[in-house]
Design an enzyme around this catalytic site. Structure first.
Site, short mmCIF file in Angstrom:
data_model
loop_
_atom_site.label_atom_id
_atom_site.label_comp_id
_atom_site.label_asym_id
_atom_site.label_seq_id
_atom_site.Cartn_x
_atom_site.Cartn_y
_atom_site.Cartn_z
N GLU A 177 10.04 10.28 -8.55
CA GLU A 177 10.37 9.01 -9.01
C GLU A 177 11.20 7.98 -9.72
O GLU A 177 10.60 7.19 -10.31
CB GLU A 177 9.00 7.86 -7.82
CG GLU A 177 10.38 6.06 -7.52
CD GLU A 177 8.93 5.39 -7.55
OE1 GLU A 177 8.06 5.18 -7.61
OE2 GLU A 177 9.35 4.19 -7.09
N LYS A 219 11.73 10.36 -4.48
CA LYS A 219 11.46 8.96 -4.05
C LYS A 219 12.43 8.16 -4.41
O LYS A 219 12.23 7.69 -5.66
CB LYS A 219 10.32 8.81 -4.35
CG LYS A 219 9.77 6.63 -4.32
CD LYS A 219 8.13 6.50 -3.85
CE LYS A 219 8.37 4.68 -4.30
NZ LYS A 219 6.95 5.02 -3.31
N SER A 261 10.97 0.45 -1.78
CA SER A 261 11.54 -0.05 -1.17
C SER A 261 12.76 -1.48 -2.28
O SER A 261 13.43 -2.39 -1.57
CB SER A 261 10.71 -1.21 -0.48
OG SER A 261 10.22 -2.08 -1.13
N GLY A 262 11.90 -0.86 -3.32
CA GLY A 262 13.02 -1.62 -4.50
C GLY A 262 12.43 -3.46 -5.06
O GLY A 262 14.18 -3.94 -5.03
P1 13P Z 1 8.73 -0.91 -3.74
O1 13P Z 1 8.98 -0.54 -2.05
O2 13P Z 1 8.23 -2.07 -3.35
O3 13P Z 1 10.07 -0.71 -4.44
O4 13P Z 1 6.96 -0.25 -4.22
C1 13P Z 1 7.45 1.51 -3.89
C2 13P Z 1 6.64 2.19 -5.27
O5 13P Z 1 6.17 2.21 -5.34
C3 13P Z 1 7.84 1.97 -6.55
O6 13P Z 1 7.24 2.76 -7.20
#
Ligand code: 13P
Length: 368
Positions: A177, A219, A261-262
């Site tokens: 990620e 991710k 989703s960020g």
């Molecule tokens: P969000 O979808 O809230 O960004 O979280 C995903 C996530 O695992 C961030 O590391």
């Protein structure tokens, strides 16, 4: 675990109609989420909230796996069933966040590097014993006037590659990620260019570390306007720019791209994913989700720490999971948002899981 087992776990996590729930907030982050609904963060409130999510009846129809935090993977429901057992019984593969957070990067003001490599081999072996079959490591790249620096991107890529390699050695599928943050006033074009450079560096480094691409999931962020940018790109543009960027830099050997989703609204995150799956007829990788906030915001708010709200909160979670499951196949329509939670499938009592049979990849079934 053989390469084939890593591949089959990765593929199960991006099975049609399914995606991942990120419920791996650190104690500090879940504390902020609970504070937003005026609930004090304690081991018990964190457990109660996570229990609500994991015992939602039918969630496994749309949630292939759940990323847990160190505290959570060791916890049990109020009636004594281990969370990992609940998940497997509900058709979901347990995963674990293994980084220890993004820390200031020396020599680079305003930039961060993610830590957690020390002792990681032993921790991964323990997590596998506890039932984890996949893991997550989040690198954070910030866009500013003169950042990201190339050494920030490289330091994070090297940590991601070391992590991914150790995961595969332990028989755990690494979710890689590298998140380019959407905070800031940058344009979608700048997000495209930083995301392209970041992913290019990450895949070059994964190659140098001999990571099996068929046994990872990527991710990434979507390519999107900064939150304070005066021009906010629409759904079609976000989807097409994200796909254009990914096509340039993500090898076809990678089985799946599971977006974060960020900070997007839950509806935007669903609409963007759906648009990508609609406009891309035969993508080289599965396009799915690994959402935290975009899956949890409605159930968290609905629950508000009250026992009498648990069923409604589970319905809200089930609805978001179902809509994202549809978006992941390009079957979502915004009119589906109008359906009331009561119309969605009711949750089942916790002890229902004892009777349910599982269909998990051979690498996961029977080993927890
Ligand atoms: P969000 O979808 O809230 O960004 O979280 C995903 C996530 O695992 C961030 O590391």
């Amino acid at each position: 675990m053989s390469p084939q087992e890593l591949e089959s776990t990765a593929q199960a996590l991006v099975a049609p109609g399914k995606g991942i729930l990120a419920a791996d907030e650190s104690t500090a982050t879940i504390g902020k989420r609970l504070a937003s609904i005026n609930v004090e963060s304690s081991e018990d409130t964190r457990r109660s909230y996570r229990q609500l999510l994991f015992t939602t009846g039918g969630a496994g129809e749309f949630i292939s796996g759940v990323i847990l935090y160190d505290e959570t993977i060791r916890q049990s429901t109020s009636d004594g069933q281990k969370f990992v057992d609940v998940m497997v019984a509900n058709g979901m593969i347990p995963g674990i966040k293994v980084d220890t957070g993004a820390k200031p990067l020396s020599g680079a003001p305003d930039e961060k590097v993610t830590e957690g490599l020390d002792g990681l081999r032993d921790r991964l072996n323990e997590y596998r014993e506890l039932g984890a079959r996949f893991a997550k490591w989040r690198a954070v790249i910030t866009i500013g006037d003169s950042i990201p620096s190339s050494h920030c991107i490289l330091a994070n890529a090297q940590a991601l590659a070391r992590y991914a390699s150790l995961c595969q050695e332990a028989g755990i599928v690494p979710i890689v990620e590298p998140e380019v943050l959407m905070d800031g006033n940058h344009t979608i074009e700048r997000c495209f260019s930083v995301t392209e450079t970041t992913l290019h560096t990450v895949f070059r480094t994964l190659f140098e570390h001999d990571v099996l691409l068929e046994g990872i999931l990527l991710k990434p962020n979507m390519v999107i306007s900064g939150t304070k940018c005066p021009r906010q790109a629409g759904v079609e543009e976000v989807a097409s720019e994200t796909l254009r960027c990914l096509r340039r830099v993500v090898p076809a050997a990678v089985p799946g791209v599971v977006f974060l989703s960020g900070g997007q609204s839950d509806e935007d995150a669903t609409a963007h994913l759906n648009a990508m799956n609609t406009m891309c007829e035969a993508p080289p990788w599965q396009l799915s989700f690994s959402y935290g906030r975009a899956l949890q915001a409605p159930p968290l708010k609905t629950w508000s720490g009250k026992v009498e709200n648990i069923a409604a909160a589970q319905s809200a979670f089930y609805k978001r999971a179902k809509l994202n499951g549809a978006a992941r196949d390009g079957r979502y329509n915004s009119s589906m948002e109008a359906e009331k939670p009561a119309a969605w499938r009711r949750s089942r009592p916790t002890n229902w899981i004892r009777r349910r049979t599982t269909r998990l990849p051979s690498s996961t079934a029977g080993c927890i």
